[in-house]
Structures are given as C-alpha cells and as structure tokens.
Design a protein around this motif. Sequence first.
Motif, PDB file in Angstrom:
ATOM      1  N   SER A   1      70.869  59.208  24.863  1.00 22.59           N
ATOM      2  CA  SER A   1      69.999  60.551  24.764  1.00 22.59           C
ATOM      3  C   SER A   1      69.505  60.814  23.672  1.00 22.59           C
ATOM      4  CB  SER A   1      71.084  61.907  24.877  1.00 22.59           C
ATOM      5  OG  SER A   1      70.340  63.218  24.856  1.00 22.59           O
ATOM      6  N   TRP A   2      69.901  60.627  22.496  1.00 21.46           N
ATOM      7  CA  TRP A   2      69.152  60.660  21.117  1.00 21.46           C
ATOM      8  C   TRP A   2      68.160  59.597  21.122  1.00 21.46           C
ATOM      9  CZ3 TRP A   2      68.470  63.351  17.052  1.00 21.46           C
ATOM     10  CH2 TRP A   2      69.515  64.619  16.844  1.00 21.46           C
ATOM     11  N   ILE A   3      68.207  58.314  21.785  1.00 24.47           N
ATOM     12  CA  ILE A   3      67.202  57.484  21.788  1.00 24.47           C
ATOM     13  C   ILE A   3      66.025  58.022  22.442  1.00 24.47           C
ATOM     14  CG2 ILE A   3      66.621  55.097  22.170  1.00 24.47           C
ATOM     15  CD1 ILE A   3      69.377  54.209  21.574  1.00 24.47           C
ATOM     16  N   GLY A   4      66.463  58.252  23.875  1.00 26.43           N
ATOM     17  CA  GLY A   4      65.285  58.517  24.900  1.00 26.43           C
ATOM     18  C   GLY A   4      64.661  59.821  24.451  1.00 26.43           C
TER      19      GLY A   4
ATOM     20  N   GLY B   1      64.584  61.312  21.391  1.00 28.73           N
ATOM     21  CA  GLY B   1      64.031  61.248  19.905  1.00 28.73           C
ATOM     22  C   GLY B   1      62.490  60.460  20.201  1.00 28.73           C
ATOM     23  N   LEU B   2      62.644  59.446  21.063  1.00 31.95           N
ATOM     24  CA  LEU B   2      61.287  58.810  21.219  1.00 31.95           C
ATOM     25  C   LEU B   2      59.994  59.622  21.946  1.00 31.95           C
ATOM     26  CD1 LEU B   2      62.616  55.144  22.637  1.00 31.95           C
ATOM     27  CD2 LEU B   2      61.289  55.614  20.561  1.00 31.95           C
ATOM     28  N   ILE B   3      60.497  60.349  22.919  1.00 29.35           N
ATOM     29  CA  ILE B   3      59.589  61.295  23.322  1.00 29.35           C
ATOM     30  C   ILE B   3      59.151  62.247  22.146  1.00 29.35           C
ATOM     31  CG2 ILE B   3      59.498  63.168  24.987  1.00 29.35           C
ATOM     32  CD1 ILE B   3      61.108  61.943  26.850  1.00 29.35           C
ATOM     33  N   VAL B   4      59.859  62.725  21.520  1.00 24.30           N
ATOM     34  CA  VAL B   4      59.537  63.806  20.307  1.00 24.30           C
ATOM     35  C   VAL B   4      58.709  63.010  19.364  1.00 24.30           C
ATOM     36  CG1 VAL B   4      60.332  64.941  18.232  1.00 24.30           C
ATOM     37  CG2 VAL B   4      61.682  65.132  20.550  1.00 24.30           C
ATOM     38  N   LEU B   5      58.978  61.965  18.915  1.00 29.91           N
ATOM     39  CA  LEU B   5      58.157  61.005  18.072  1.00 29.91           C
ATOM     40  C   LEU B   5      56.811  60.669  18.905  1.00 29.91           C
ATOM     41  CD1 LEU B   5      60.746  58.328  16.590  1.00 29.91           C
ATOM     42  CD2 LEU B   5      59.259  60.372  15.297  1.00 29.91           C
ATOM     43  N   ALA B   6      56.835  60.191  19.936  1.00 36.12           N
ATOM     44  CA  ALA B   6      55.612  59.728  20.699  1.00 36.12           C
ATOM     45  C   ALA B   6      54.659  61.027  20.818  1.00 36.12           C
ATOM     46  CB  ALA B   6      55.980  59.153  22.078  1.00 36.12           C
ATOM     47  N   VAL B   7      55.054  62.194  21.194  1.00 38.96           N
ATOM     48  CA  VAL B   7      54.226  63.240  21.307  1.00 38.96           C
ATOM     49  C   VAL B   7      53.727  63.763  20.165  1.00 38.96           C
ATOM     50  CG1 VAL B   7      54.172  65.583  22.121  1.00 38.96           C
ATOM     51  CG2 VAL B   7      55.461  64.019  23.527  1.00 38.96           C
TER      52      VAL B   7
ATOM     53  N   PHE C   1      63.529  68.384  22.682  1.00 34.93           N
ATOM     54  CA  PHE C   1      64.264  68.975  21.615  1.00 34.93           C
ATOM     55  C   PHE C   1      65.519  69.779  22.105  1.00 34.93           C
ATOM     56  CE2 PHE C   1      65.149  72.614  18.489  1.00 34.93           C
ATOM     57  CZ  PHE C   1      65.515  71.793  17.382  1.00 34.93           C
ATOM     58  N   VAL C   2      65.250  70.585  23.057  1.00 35.96           N
ATOM     59  CA  VAL C   2      66.243  71.361  23.562  1.00 35.96           C
ATOM     60  C   VAL C   2      67.448  70.574  24.315  1.00 35.96           C
ATOM     61  CG1 VAL C   2      66.905  72.911  25.690  1.00 35.96           C
ATOM     62  CG2 VAL C   2      64.826  73.335  24.093  1.00 35.96           C
TER      63      VAL C   2
ATOM     64  N   THR D   1      70.996  62.936  29.168  1.00 32.26           N
ATOM     65  CA  THR D   1      70.768  61.693  29.062  1.00 32.26           C
ATOM     66  C   THR D   1      69.706  61.129  30.193  1.00 32.26           C
ATOM     67  OG1 THR D   1      73.007  61.567  28.751  1.00 32.26           O
ATOM     68  CG2 THR D   1      71.666  59.484  29.301  1.00 32.26           C
ATOM     69  N   ILE D   2      69.467  61.600  31.298  1.00 31.22           N
ATOM     70  CA  ILE D   2      68.559  60.979  32.569  1.00 31.22           C
ATOM     71  C   ILE D   2      67.145  61.576  32.185  1.00 31.22           C
ATOM     72  CG2 ILE D   2      70.476  60.488  33.850  1.00 31.22           C
ATOM     73  CD1 ILE D   2      69.484  62.716  35.532  1.00 31.22           C
ATOM     74  N   ASN D   3      66.919  62.847  31.521  1.00 31.67           N
ATOM     75  CA  ASN D   3      65.720  63.501  31.745  1.00 31.67           C
ATOM     76  C   ASN D   3      64.658  62.603  30.966  1.00 31.67           C
ATOM     77  OD1 ASN D   3      65.545  65.790  33.172  1.00 31.67           O
ATOM     78  ND2 ASN D   3      65.678  67.221  31.485  1.00 31.67           N
ATOM     79  N   PRO D   4      64.896  61.889  29.773  1.00 34.59           N
ATOM     80  CA  PRO D   4      63.872  60.997  29.238  1.00 34.59           C
ATOM     81  C   PRO D   4      63.360  59.731  30.187  1.00 34.59           C
ATOM     82  CG  PRO D   4      65.463  61.612  27.516  1.00 34.59           C
ATOM     83  CD  PRO D   4      66.157  61.948  29.010  1.00 34.59           C
ATOM     84  N   LEU D   5      64.643  59.241  30.902  1.00 32.38           N
ATOM     85  CA  LEU D   5      63.972  58.357  31.797  1.00 32.38           C
ATOM     86  C   LEU D   5      63.187  58.768  32.831  1.00 32.38           C
ATOM     87  CD1 LEU D   5      67.616  56.705  32.080  1.00 32.38           C
ATOM     88  CD2 LEU D   5      65.769  55.791  30.870  1.00 32.38           C
TER      89      LEU D   5
END
Length: 304
Positions: A29-32, A34-40, A59-60, A275-279
Amino acid sequence: MFLLLGFSDLSLVAQASLFVFFLLSYLLSWIGNGLIVLAVTLSPRLRSPMYFFLRTLSFVELLLISSTVPKALQSFFQKGRTISYIGCVTQFFSFIVAATSECILLTLMAFDRYMAICQPLRYTSVMTVPVCWKLTIILWILAFGNAVIDSTVLFSLPFCDSILIAHFFCDVPPMISLACGNTFFVEVYQFIISVTVIMFTSILIICSYIRILTSIFLLRSAESRHKAFSTCGSHLVSVIIFFGSAMFVHLRFDNPFSPYEDRMLALSYCVIIPTINPLIYSLKNKEMKDVIKKLHLRLVHIRH
C-alpha cells in the motif's frame, strides 16, 4: 489501558499467515499509493483534476491503512497488545477521518467524471485548480468534524472492568460491547451517521453515473465510448468495492456479527482496499503507467 486481542484466538499457523498478509499489504500500500502521490506531484502530464483527486485518494488510503495496521501487527505479539485510552481514541479518530474522507472523495471524483463527460465545454472553466483545492479543504473539514463528533459520542460511554477488545483496532462494535451503561443512544447515533454519510454519498455517485452512462451511450463513435468508459472504469471499481463493504458492515442495527466476522469484514476496507486501489488505477491507466515507469528509471539513475 485496553488489550487488543487481535487474532490471538486463532491457531499459530493462521496467526502467522495473517501477520504476513498484514505486513505485505502495508508495504504494498505504501509503495503503490506513494508512487501515485509522487507521480502526480512531479509529472506535468498529470495536472488534471482527475489526477489531483487521485493523489488525494492515495493520501487518504495511506492514512486509512496506517491508522489500523501498524498496531494490528504489534498485536500479534503479547507485549504489543496493550493500547492506552488516548491511543484508542487517536486510532479511532484517524480511522473515521480517513473513512469519511474516502466516501466524500469518491463522490467528488464521480462529479469530476460527470463534468468531463456530460459537460465537456464547461469542464475546464468549472474544475479549476482553486476549485479542486476548495473542495478538498471542505472534504477535510467535514471529515474532521465527523470524527470529532463520532469520537466524543463513542468515548463518552463508561468503560468498566473489561479491557479486552475483541478486534485488531478500536472500532465501534467492540468498544460498545465493552461499555457498562445504556448504549442505545450511541448505537442509534452510529447507525444514523453511517446511513447519512454512506447513503448520501452513494446516491450522489449513482445519480452522476446515470447521467454519465446516458451520455456515453449517446456517443456515435465506438472509440469515443470506449475512451469514456476507460476514464470511469477504475473509479467505478473502487466505488463498488468500498461502498459495498461499507454498507454491508455499517448499515445494520441491532443485528451484530460475531467478533470473528467483524474482524474479517474489517479487513476489506482497512487493509484490502488501500492495497488494491493503486493497482486498479495504475494498471488501467496508460498515462499513469508511463509516468511511474519514468519515475522508477529516474530513481534508479539517481541511485547509481
């Protein structure tokens, strides 16, 4: 002090399996997210309101999983099962903030998709950056306000001799079961507020998607319909999973589940969804995948 029983009533093999599941889910969850937060944040390509709200959602999700899982991991060990009264209040407060924020945020994301598909000519003038920030600030105000009231109502109950919480975090049902006074008012309040938040936001989302689907089916080009569906697909999957589990767990009154069932159901929205939302969002979004790949290559280059 309270004592979180967690999953101590299960076999050692089951506890070990759940510990690995919690740990891997937390890390993923932190990886996925976190990557979305950084990417955006770092990519100029991802500056639309859709990605603005997606970053807030990530973030939520991190707040949601971090409010429950770290203590749950500690509860697998005897010394980590104790939690102070203040710690319990803080955990419950942060959980309610995250859960309420997610309900409202998924509604805002549905409104964003409605404006993009049903009102394309007005989209850029309505969904501006200042408007997105104002909506996000209102979201946090409502979430914190709800959490303050929820926490005050629940923890105004008198807790007597029993300190055993038959759960892996301080949730409403196990805390009510520990109270030694009349809990009818608190149970009615919790039911009403759950109905208000979950049903009101879900009705707004349903209304938005009725208009969205109507507009999509009126499109002449199959390619245009496919593109419109693809922009909504990820969000719709998240809505179904989150609201489906939330309704099943919270929209019940005077019909409690067993402690085991409560814990298993809580896994869906406390652990699985973050966990699955980033995927869901990254695998179905070509722009997001491209930006994350470039971000990964950039980080590897910096490391070497």
